[in-house]
Design a protein around this motif. Sequence first.
Motif, short mmCIF file in Angstrom:
data_model
loop_
_atom_site.label_atom_id
_atom_site.label_comp_id
_atom_site.label_asym_id
_atom_site.label_seq_id
_atom_site.Cartn_x
_atom_site.Cartn_y
_atom_site.Cartn_z
N LEU A 61 2.71 -0.31 -5.11
CA LEU A 61 1.31 -0.72 -5.10
C LEU A 61 0.71 -0.75 -6.50
CD1 LEU A 61 -0.02 1.22 -1.97
CD2 LEU A 61 0.55 -1.20 -2.15
N GLN A 62 1.07 0.24 -7.32
CA GLN A 62 0.54 0.26 -8.68
C GLN A 62 1.10 -0.90 -9.50
OE1 GLN A 62 0.93 4.01 -10.65
NE2 GLN A 62 -0.19 5.14 -9.07
N ARG A 63 2.37 -1.18 -9.33
CA ARG A 63 2.97 -2.29 -10.07
C ARG A 63 2.32 -3.60 -9.68
NH1 ARG A 63 7.67 -1.22 -8.65
NH2 ARG A 63 8.20 0.23 -10.33
N GLU A 64 2.02 -3.74 -8.38
CA GLU A 64 1.38 -4.95 -7.89
C GLU A 64 -0.05 -5.08 -8.42
OE1 GLU A 64 -0.66 -5.75 -3.77
OE2 GLU A 64 1.50 -5.96 -3.53
N ALA A 65 -0.78 -3.95 -8.44
CA ALA A 65 -2.19 -3.99 -8.81
C ALA A 65 -2.42 -3.97 -10.32
CB ALA A 65 -2.93 -2.81 -8.18
N ARG A 66 -1.56 -3.22 -11.05
CA ARG A 66 -1.79 -2.99 -12.47
C ARG A 66 -0.71 -3.55 -13.39
NH1 ARG A 66 -3.70 3.27 -13.23
NH2 ARG A 66 -5.74 3.11 -12.21
N GLY A 67 0.46 -3.75 -12.82
CA GLY A 67 1.59 -4.17 -13.65
C GLY A 67 2.33 -3.01 -14.27
N THR A 68 1.81 -1.78 -14.09
CA THR A 68 2.45 -0.59 -14.61
C THR A 68 2.43 0.50 -13.53
OG1 THR A 68 0.37 0.22 -15.54
CG2 THR A 68 1.80 -1.07 -17.00
N VAL A 69 3.26 1.52 -13.74
CA VAL A 69 3.34 2.63 -12.81
C VAL A 69 2.90 3.90 -13.52
CG1 VAL A 69 4.88 4.03 -11.37
CG2 VAL A 69 5.18 1.54 -11.48
N VAL A 70 2.00 4.65 -12.89
CA VAL A 70 1.47 5.88 -13.48
C VAL A 70 1.76 7.05 -12.53
CG1 VAL A 70 -0.57 7.01 -14.47
CG2 VAL A 70 -0.38 4.50 -14.51
N PRO A 71 2.90 7.70 -12.68
CA PRO A 71 3.28 8.78 -11.75
C PRO A 71 2.27 9.90 -11.66
CG PRO A 71 5.18 8.08 -13.04
CD PRO A 71 3.98 7.41 -13.64
N ASP A 72 1.54 10.17 -12.75
CA ASP A 72 0.56 11.26 -12.72
C ASP A 72 -0.56 11.02 -11.72
OD1 ASP A 72 1.95 12.66 -14.61
OD2 ASP A 72 0.65 12.13 -16.29
N SER A 73 -0.73 9.77 -11.28
CA SER A 73 -1.79 9.46 -10.33
C SER A 73 -1.25 9.23 -8.92
CB SER A 73 -2.57 8.23 -10.79
OG SER A 73 -1.74 7.07 -10.80
N PHE A 74 0.03 9.50 -8.70
CA PHE A 74 0.61 9.30 -7.37
C PHE A 74 -0.10 10.19 -6.34
CE2 PHE A 74 5.21 7.80 -8.47
CZ PHE A 74 4.68 6.63 -9.00
N THR A 75 -0.28 9.65 -5.13
CA THR A 75 -0.85 10.42 -4.03
C THR A 75 0.01 10.34 -2.76
OG1 THR A 75 -2.20 8.54 -3.33
CG2 THR A 75 -3.23 10.12 -4.84
N HIS A 76 0.92 9.37 -2.68
CA HIS A 76 1.67 9.17 -1.44
C HIS A 76 3.18 9.12 -1.61
CE1 HIS A 76 -2.33 8.12 -0.10
NE2 HIS A 76 -1.91 8.01 1.13
N GLY A 77 3.68 9.05 -2.83
CA GLY A 77 5.10 8.99 -3.06
C GLY A 77 5.59 7.58 -3.33
N THR A 78 6.77 7.49 -3.91
CA THR A 78 7.35 6.19 -4.22
C THR A 78 7.85 5.51 -2.95
OG1 THR A 78 9.59 7.03 -4.52
CG2 THR A 78 8.12 7.09 -6.45
N SER A 79 8.14 4.23 -3.08
CA SER A 79 8.70 3.49 -1.94
C SER A 79 9.99 4.12 -1.46
CB SER A 79 8.93 2.03 -2.34
OG SER A 79 7.71 1.36 -2.58
N ALA A 80 10.86 4.49 -2.41
CA ALA A 80 12.15 5.11 -2.04
C ALA A 80 11.94 6.43 -1.32
CB ALA A 80 13.00 5.31 -3.29
N GLN A 81 10.96 7.21 -1.78
CA GLN A 81 10.70 8.50 -1.13
C GLN A 81 10.15 8.30 0.28
OE1 GLN A 81 8.10 10.05 -4.16
NE2 GLN A 81 9.66 11.44 -4.96
N ARG A 82 9.27 7.34 0.46
CA ARG A 82 8.69 7.12 1.78
C ARG A 82 9.75 6.68 2.77
NH1 ARG A 82 2.51 5.49 1.94
NH2 ARG A 82 2.89 6.68 3.83
N VAL A 83 10.65 5.81 2.32
CA VAL A 83 11.77 5.38 3.18
C VAL A 83 12.68 6.57 3.47
CG1 VAL A 83 13.87 3.99 3.26
CG2 VAL A 83 11.73 2.97 2.46
#
Length: 286
Positions: A242-264
């Motif tokens: 979602l962050q890559r789609e919205a911002r073009g970058t990924v900011v792990p410090d702001s994660f609230t739900h986990g990565t796609s791989a983790q959710r799967v």
Amino acid sequence: MDWQKGEESQNVEVDSGGGGGGRGFGGGRMGIGGLIILALLGWIFFKNPLALLDQSGGQPGTSAPSSQPAQVDPQQKEFVSRILGSTEKTWGDIFSSMGRTYVDPKLDLFSGGVNTACGAASTAVGPFYCPGDQKVYLDLDFFRELDTRFHSSGDFARAYVIAHEVGHHVQNQLGIFAKVSQLQRQGVPMEGADGLSVRQELQADCFAGVWANRTQQRLQWLQPGDVESALNAASQIGDDTLQREARGTVVPDSFTHGTSAQRVKWFKTGLQSGDIQQCNTFSGPL
């Protein structure tokens, strides 16, 4: 998915508009339960949850923005009712096996906005669970977005969304929300790749997988491609995606739900094991 096999719940409410008569915590102001949910809201959209909730703190009589009577297709309501009913049966059985009683949540179908015990929320929040009133809130327009924005069509993908939010209710029943609150007061961060919010969300994914496993054993209602559609839904709503789609970058410090791989990973953990003991996301690596 042959969802008509599911037990029909009597706990689905269609919101009549005007915010649904939500109430606030602690004399009309949002308390710790509301603060927890602020960190968990924004299930789909990478937004500041404070901007999505009404700033009144959920005072009684406050109307949610653009709230209107929900127009619900009878078949859609039946679908939601049967999925919710299947979660009631599954979690009722699991709690009974532990010598506990499962209290069914309510599920509120709304349109535009709604008042809750956690404050007033708009459709932009996406599906969410409020521990203050023990309700799951869902605007059915989200299912269309699941198809169009997240390319996750199929009844089982939609069922996964409901089961995930019910997973938060299970956490509330098990006292996990209270433990998270205690840890937060002790200074453990909510946000971040290793934060409490990520761990709580991934556990809800795992609980959704447990529901899928147990319900399939009982009803045999899944068809070819169903599991893949749910896994695809889980992969589409990871923080990194979602962050890559919205911002073009990924900011792990702001994660609230986990990565796609983790959710799967955690949905599959519950799906393959059917055992809530395998869903301890609060211990060890994610």
